[in-house]
Design a protein around this motif. Structure first.
Motif, PDB file in Angstrom:
ATOM      1  N   PHE A   1      -5.961  -9.708   3.766  1.00 14.06           N
ATOM      2  CA  PHE A   1      -5.186 -10.518   2.494  1.00 14.06           C
ATOM      3  C   PHE A   1      -4.292  -9.114   1.966  1.00 14.06           C
ATOM      4  O   PHE A   1      -4.466  -8.090   2.405  1.00 14.06           O
ATOM      5  N   ALA A   2      -3.201  -9.955   1.805  1.00 14.46           N
ATOM      6  CA  ALA A   2      -2.374  -9.165   0.934  1.00 14.46           C
ATOM      7  C   ALA A   2      -1.716 -10.381  -0.256  1.00 14.46           C
ATOM      8  O   ALA A   2      -1.603 -11.379   0.017  1.00 14.46           O
ATOM      9  N   TRP A   3      -1.349  -9.465  -2.046  1.00 12.18           N
ATOM     10  CA  TRP A   3      -1.070 -10.422  -2.826  1.00 12.18           C
ATOM     11  C   TRP A   3      -0.214  -9.744  -3.225  1.00 12.18           C
ATOM     12  O   TRP A   3       0.224  -8.345  -3.532  1.00 12.18           O
ATOM     13  N   HIS A   4       1.687 -10.027  -3.434  1.00 10.53           N
ATOM     14  CA  HIS A   4       2.618  -9.914  -3.019  1.00 10.53           C
ATOM     15  C   HIS A   4       3.134  -8.666  -3.046  1.00 10.53           C
ATOM     16  O   HIS A   4       3.615  -7.931  -3.409  1.00 10.53           O
ATOM     17  N   SER A   5       2.848  -8.823  -1.654  1.00 10.70           N
ATOM     18  CA  SER A   5       3.345  -7.338  -1.017  1.00 10.70           C
ATOM     19  C   SER A   5       4.867  -6.870  -1.273  1.00 10.70           C
ATOM     20  O   SER A   5       4.591  -5.675  -0.648  1.00 10.70           O
ATOM     21  N   GLY A   6       5.872  -8.048  -1.154  1.00  8.01           N
ATOM     22  CA  GLY A   6       7.010  -8.242  -1.371  1.00  8.01           C
ATOM     23  C   GLY A   6       7.470  -7.579  -2.673  1.00  8.01           C
ATOM     24  O   GLY A   6       8.370  -7.169  -2.773  1.00  8.01           O
ATOM     25  N   MET A   7       6.765  -7.693  -3.767  1.00  5.77           N
ATOM     26  CA  MET A   7       6.983  -7.385  -5.365  1.00  5.77           C
ATOM     27  C   MET A   7       5.967  -6.096  -5.140  1.00  5.77           C
ATOM     28  O   MET A   7       5.511  -6.382  -6.761  1.00  5.77           O
ATOM     29  N   LEU A   8       5.843  -5.029  -4.753  1.00  2.00           N
ATOM     30  CA  LEU A   8       4.789  -4.591  -5.029  1.00  2.00           C
ATOM     31  C   LEU A   8       5.928  -2.979  -5.776  1.00  2.00           C
ATOM     32  O   LEU A   8       5.718  -1.696  -5.205  1.00  2.00           O
ATOM     33  N   VAL A   9       6.569  -3.319  -6.312  1.00  2.00           N
ATOM     34  CA  VAL A   9       8.071  -1.989  -6.760  1.00  2.00           C
ATOM     35  C   VAL A   9       7.049  -0.758  -7.678  1.00  2.00           C
ATOM     36  O   VAL A   9       6.001  -0.885  -8.708  1.00  2.00           O
ATOM     37  N   PRO A  10       7.916  -0.435  -6.861  1.00  2.00           N
ATOM     38  CA  PRO A  10       6.957   1.587  -7.653  1.00  2.00           C
ATOM     39  C   PRO A  10       7.252   0.943  -8.511  1.00  2.00           C
ATOM     40  O   PRO A  10       8.420   0.872  -9.490  1.00  2.00           O
ATOM     41  N   GLY A  11       5.966   2.132  -9.497  1.00  2.00           N
ATOM     42  CA  GLY A  11       6.166   1.850 -10.676  1.00  2.00           C
ATOM     43  C   GLY A  11       5.697   1.135 -12.185  1.00  2.00           C
ATOM     44  O   GLY A  11       5.461   0.323 -12.789  1.00  2.00           O
ATOM     45  N   SER A  12       5.778  -0.455 -10.938  1.00  4.41           N
ATOM     46  CA  SER A  12       5.062  -1.730 -11.754  1.00  4.41           C
ATOM     47  C   SER A  12       3.738  -1.849 -12.448  1.00  4.41           C
ATOM     48  O   SER A  12       2.822  -1.196 -11.217  1.00  4.41           O
ATOM     49  N   ARG A  13       3.745  -2.428 -13.760  1.00  2.44           N
ATOM     50  CA  ARG A  13       2.485  -3.022 -14.135  1.00  2.44           C
ATOM     51  C   ARG A  13       2.238  -4.358 -14.244  1.00  2.44           C
ATOM     52  O   ARG A  13       3.193  -4.804 -14.310  1.00  2.44           O
ATOM     53  N   MET A  14       0.931  -4.224 -14.083  1.00  4.16           N
ATOM     54  CA  MET A  14       0.172  -5.536 -14.469  1.00  4.16           C
ATOM     55  C   MET A  14       0.566  -6.145 -15.292  1.00  4.16           C
ATOM     56  O   MET A  14       0.930  -5.461 -16.658  1.00  4.16           O
TER      57      MET A  14
END
Length: 489
Positions: A83-96
């Motif tokens: 399972f992975a959710w937008h693993s390519g966009m887990l930008v450090p510091g980004s919030r929901m």
């Protein structure tokens, strides 16, 4: 809230299904291979996960008041290895961008053991999270929450399976199709597998949308691969790379903002057609379009009314950026202006009102050359060279059309395209398909169900709606008229 009840697991397991689930698993029961499943979900991202959670809660006696007679045979099929959710966009510091209350369960039933607060409690971080004083968790934490939920369904999930097509089953004695066949290929061995199911849910997400001017080249990547591909492509963080980001929305802005921290000596450019980065509208009244009730309101509009609303409400989701990120980027650009008034010499540049004409690989430099022209000056053309290009131009959501090609003959006569009703069930000819069989679409119904269709906001409630639609007479907690209700505490 603790772990979910396991009382329903006194039902016998198929001998081929492996060991009995542990207390960390959902209440869904694994089954053998020679069966017709009650439901197969194609794709196991947040949409299917929310359905699995709703099914689990319908079985959980701690929620449904002791009902344990509802035990559907369910399987999830997923192309990824885990399972992975937008693993390519887990930008450090980004919030929901949405409240944690809009998790995969709370708005449907806050008693569920799959809420974000249950996750925090399980991870011994509940009190620490409260000290942050925010409703917007880090994106990496919310992804971990969803992986925690997904891990409890591993015993009914088949990873590494790329579904290639869905076929109608044979006609029964009444001359109708009463199940479908899901054909998938193992991503490693290439072995073909088939599963039969009466209910099919297609929730495969979007395909990366690339501009026509972008050739197939490893130096040109979609934003969905930013965190997973760019670090290996540009592996020297101190090297003075030249990197372009194309797009004017949230993903493009996040990547542009992250680049000059990830590669402090790089030269970066943010290129987009609009005249400026525009803030997203997440004000309270406007945000009500993402309420679950907003789906019914939108669905009941005429086609022209829907088009008008999508155009009006576009600023909530498309081509817009959260205001605080715009302000942070502007501050960084301003500091460059303080040091040097000549924009052409800035390390990080924003190029608005700029159209991409063509992209090509320069063999002598091994760089991507982007030919651009100013929209305000049609004759003003320029060429820029980059070591890598990140394209943040969104997604196409039409994969279901390929998967369902062999099912087209089962559509009602005269119907063009795949049409979903309010419960997301595809219209099929009742003279050809049993009422016990059906297909549901997730994440590709924006034109009929509104802008929230591909977002997280309605997943919890929508998961319950799918369960009620697929199992109207068998769901625990269904009242006499088939509406979804909650048992008393």
């Amino acid at each position: 809230m603790g772990e979910i009840s396991r009382e329903s697991e006194n039902l016998p397991l198929d001998e081929e299904s492996g060991p009995e689930p542990t207390t960390d698993q959902s209440t869904l029961i694994p089954n053998g291979s020679d069966i017709i499943y009650d439901m197969v979900c194609v794709g196991f991202g947040p949409a299917s996960l929310a359905i699995g959670i709703a099914l689990n809660d319908a079985i959980d006696p701690a929620i449904n008041g002791g009902h344990t007679d509802f035990a559907p045979k369910v399987r999830f099929v997923e192309k990824q290895k885990q399972f992975a959710w937008h693993s390519g966009m887990l930008v450090p510091g980004s919030r929901m961008q949405i409240s944690f209350i809009k998790d995969l369960a709370t708005l449907r039933d806050p008693r569920s053991s799959f809420t974000f607060l249950s996750y925090l409690n399980h991870k011994n971080r509940l009190i620490h999270f409260t000290n942050i004083g925010t409703f917007l968790p880090a994106r990496v934490e919310f992804e971990d929450y969803m992986r925690w939920c997904a891990s409890r369904f591993e015993h009914v999930t088949h990873y590494g399976q790329d579904v290639e097509e869905i076929l109608p089953g044979p006609r029964n004695t009444d001359g109708v199709v009463d199940y479908f066949t899901v054909v998938s290929r193992d991503t490693d061995t290439k072995e073909i597998t088939s599963m039969n199911a009466r209910k099919i849910v297609i929730a495969v997400g979007g395909k990366a949308k690339m501009p026509p001017s972008a050739p197939m080249d490893p130096l040109i990547m979609h934003s969905s691969k930013y965190c997973t591909h760019l670090p290996s492509l540009l592996n020297d963080t101190m090297k003075p790379y030249k990197i372009a980001v194309i797009g004017g929305g949230q993903s493009a802005a996040e990547i542009f903002h992250d680049l000059y921290r990830r590669y402090p000596n790089s030269q970066t450019a943010l290129i987009f057609r609009d005249s400026a980065l525009r803030p997203s509208d997440d004000s309270p009244f406007v945000n009500e379009i993402f309420n679950p009730g907003g789906v019914s309101k939108f669905y009941n509009m005429t086609s022209d009314e829907r088009k008008k609303h999508i155009a009006t409400e576009k600023a909530t989701n498309y081509g817009v950026v959260r205001l605080e990120l715009i302000e942070a980027i502007y501050h960084d650009i301003y500091l460059q202006r303080v040091e040097n008034p000549d924009e052409a010499q800035w390390q990080h540049r924003i190029l608005p009102e700029t159209e991409i004409v063509q992209m090509e690989r320069q063999q002598e430099t091994s760089r991507i050359r982007i030919h651009v022209k100013s929209q305000s000056e049609k004759e003003n053309k320029d060429s820029l060279d980059f070591d890598a290009v990140v394209v943040a131009t969104g997604y196409q959501r039409d994969s279901h059309e390929v998967l369902l090609e062999k099912v087209c003959d089962l559509q009602p006569e005269g119907l063009s395209g795949w049409v979903s009703d309010r419960s997301y069930r595809v219209a099929l000819d009742e003279a050809k398909v049993s009422t016990e069989a059906g297909i549901w679409l997730q994440g590709c119904n924006e034109q009929t169900h509104g802008l929230s269709d591909s977002l997280l906001s309605v997943l919890a409630v929508r998961g319950g709606e799918i369960v009620q639609s697929a199992f109207p007479n068998r769901s625990a907690n269904a009242d006499s008229d088939g509406s979804w209700v909650h048992a008393s505490p």
